[in-house]
Design an enzyme around this catalytic site. Sequence first.
Site, mmCIF file in Angstrom:
data_model
loop_
_atom_site.group_PDB
_atom_site.id
_atom_site.type_symbol
_atom_site.label_atom_id
_atom_site.label_comp_id
_atom_site.label_asym_id
_atom_site.label_seq_id
_atom_site.Cartn_x
_atom_site.Cartn_y
_atom_site.Cartn_z
ATOM 1 N N ASP A 254 0.821 -1.214 0.000
ATOM 2 C CA ASP A 254 0.000 0.000 0.000
ATOM 3 C C ASP A 254 0.854 1.263 0.000
ATOM 4 O O ASP A 254 0.405 2.324 -0.429
ATOM 5 C CB ASP A 254 -0.932 -0.010 1.211
ATOM 6 N N LYS A 265 -1.171 -5.226 4.120
ATOM 7 C CA LYS A 265 -2.212 -5.659 5.066
ATOM 8 C C LYS A 265 -1.615 -6.266 6.323
ATOM 9 O O LYS A 265 -0.606 -6.974 6.266
ATOM 10 C CB LYS A 265 -3.126 -6.656 4.347
HETATM 11 O O1 MRU Z 1 -7.543 -2.682 3.175
HETATM 12 P P1 MRU Z 1 -7.390 -3.072 1.731
HETATM 13 O O2 MRU Z 1 -8.265 -4.204 1.336
HETATM 14 O O3 MRU Z 1 -7.502 -1.890 0.811
HETATM 15 O O4 MRU Z 1 -5.892 -3.591 1.678
HETATM 16 C C1 MRU Z 1 -5.386 -4.149 0.513
HETATM 17 C C2 MRU Z 1 -4.013 -4.635 0.659
HETATM 18 O O5 MRU Z 1 -3.388 -4.573 1.688
HETATM 19 C C3 MRU Z 1 -3.386 -5.136 -0.579
HETATM 20 O O6 MRU Z 1 -2.590 -6.244 -0.332
HETATM 21 C C4 MRU Z 1 -2.559 -3.993 -1.137
HETATM 22 O O7 MRU Z 1 -3.352 -2.867 -1.341
HETATM 23 C C5 MRU Z 1 -1.881 -4.359 -2.352
HETATM 24 S S1 MRU Z 1 -2.893 -3.906 -3.692
HETATM 25 C C6 MRU Z 1 -2.461 -4.536 -5.120
#
Ligand code: MRU
Length: 376
Positions: A254, A265
């Site tokens: 992210d 995550k």
């Molecule tokens: O909270 P989210 O569902 O938006 O988190 C998503 C993630 O952590 C993904 O692994 C990350 O954004 C990589 S996206 C290709």
Amino acid sequence: MVPFVEGWEGQEMLINGVQSRTIWPTGDGAVEIIDQTRLPHSVETVRLESLDDAVSAISDMLVRGAPLIGVTAAWGLAIALRNDASDVGLEEAAARLRASRPTAVNLAWAIERVSRVVSPLGPGDRADAACQEAAAMAEEDVAACRAIGEYGADIIQAIHRQKAGETVNILTHCNAGWLATVDWGTALAPIYVARERGVDLHIWVDETRPRNQGAALTAFELGQQGVAHTIIVDNAGGHLMQHGMVDLCIVGADRITRTGDAANKIGTYLKALAARDNALPFHVAAPSSTVDWNLSDGVREIPIEQRHSREVTHIVGTAAGGELTEVRISAPGSAAANFAFDVTPARLISGLITERGLCDASEGGILGLFPERSQP
Ligand code: MRU
């Protein structure tokens, strides 16, 4: 139903056999998205036709995943400018979108990029220009993800050769597949490309509590593409690694600092530690729009979203009758904390897979691929 749009030829990602994207313009000033809060139970689309719609699509996680959040914000700004294209309107819309989620830097990146294009224009020209920029960003995201897929597939293919053609077992956390981007994905793009190249693969899918993006989204999309996979509870990865059941880990991100620390995550860091203890490669796949060129210490500097405790104390799924239901899983009265992301320090990352190729998770490695970013 998700439509097939002319110009998507060559895209591979399917829902019920139909080529799909996660977001597309409707042609009348709005955009449509797949409502990811309903997956995998039902495939429903939602029309975003106001700034409020775009902000809540991001904050309520109808769209999620760093690259998709960015593109949605770009289109959200374009939609807002149709209503109020004044300087104040632009600033207010940008501020609301920027505040809709804190960790994924693609959000701020996308808003800044659209703002930079429209700011010098007169109000009458801003909405169309923003729309064009958002559409260009969506196409660039698709191209970047496809390139990540090609570079990452080389890594998978090399392991396949080392294993004399045996199945390559890959562990991934959260969802960094096409549903987290416009198409292809980041961590899953190498998997899709490796499969195109004939590599025999099996994916361990961390369920990814509390919102279960692994079980609900990654497993769903791998199933839709016909990729062999198994859902595991979040804490199973270390055990599988100790028993030779994982060949490599690939995750998305992210926000990545210019020094290579990567926020992803919650729970990603523990997988990286387990991978290091078992001498397994741990790769982070992300486009350069996920790099925050201003940060150099991820643990200290990357803002970590804290979400509602109800996501921890309750769980959502389908009841026997098929309806979406939320049930409590904890004793009433217990406090719950919900940190949505953690930071994996660069020293635990074997390499970054970007749209320009592979590099070390280090300032030198990243700037080797993106020399134009030498000045923060
Ligand atoms: O909270 P989210 O569902 O938006 O988190 C998503 C993630 O952590 C993904 O692994 C990350 O954004 C990589 S996206 C290709």
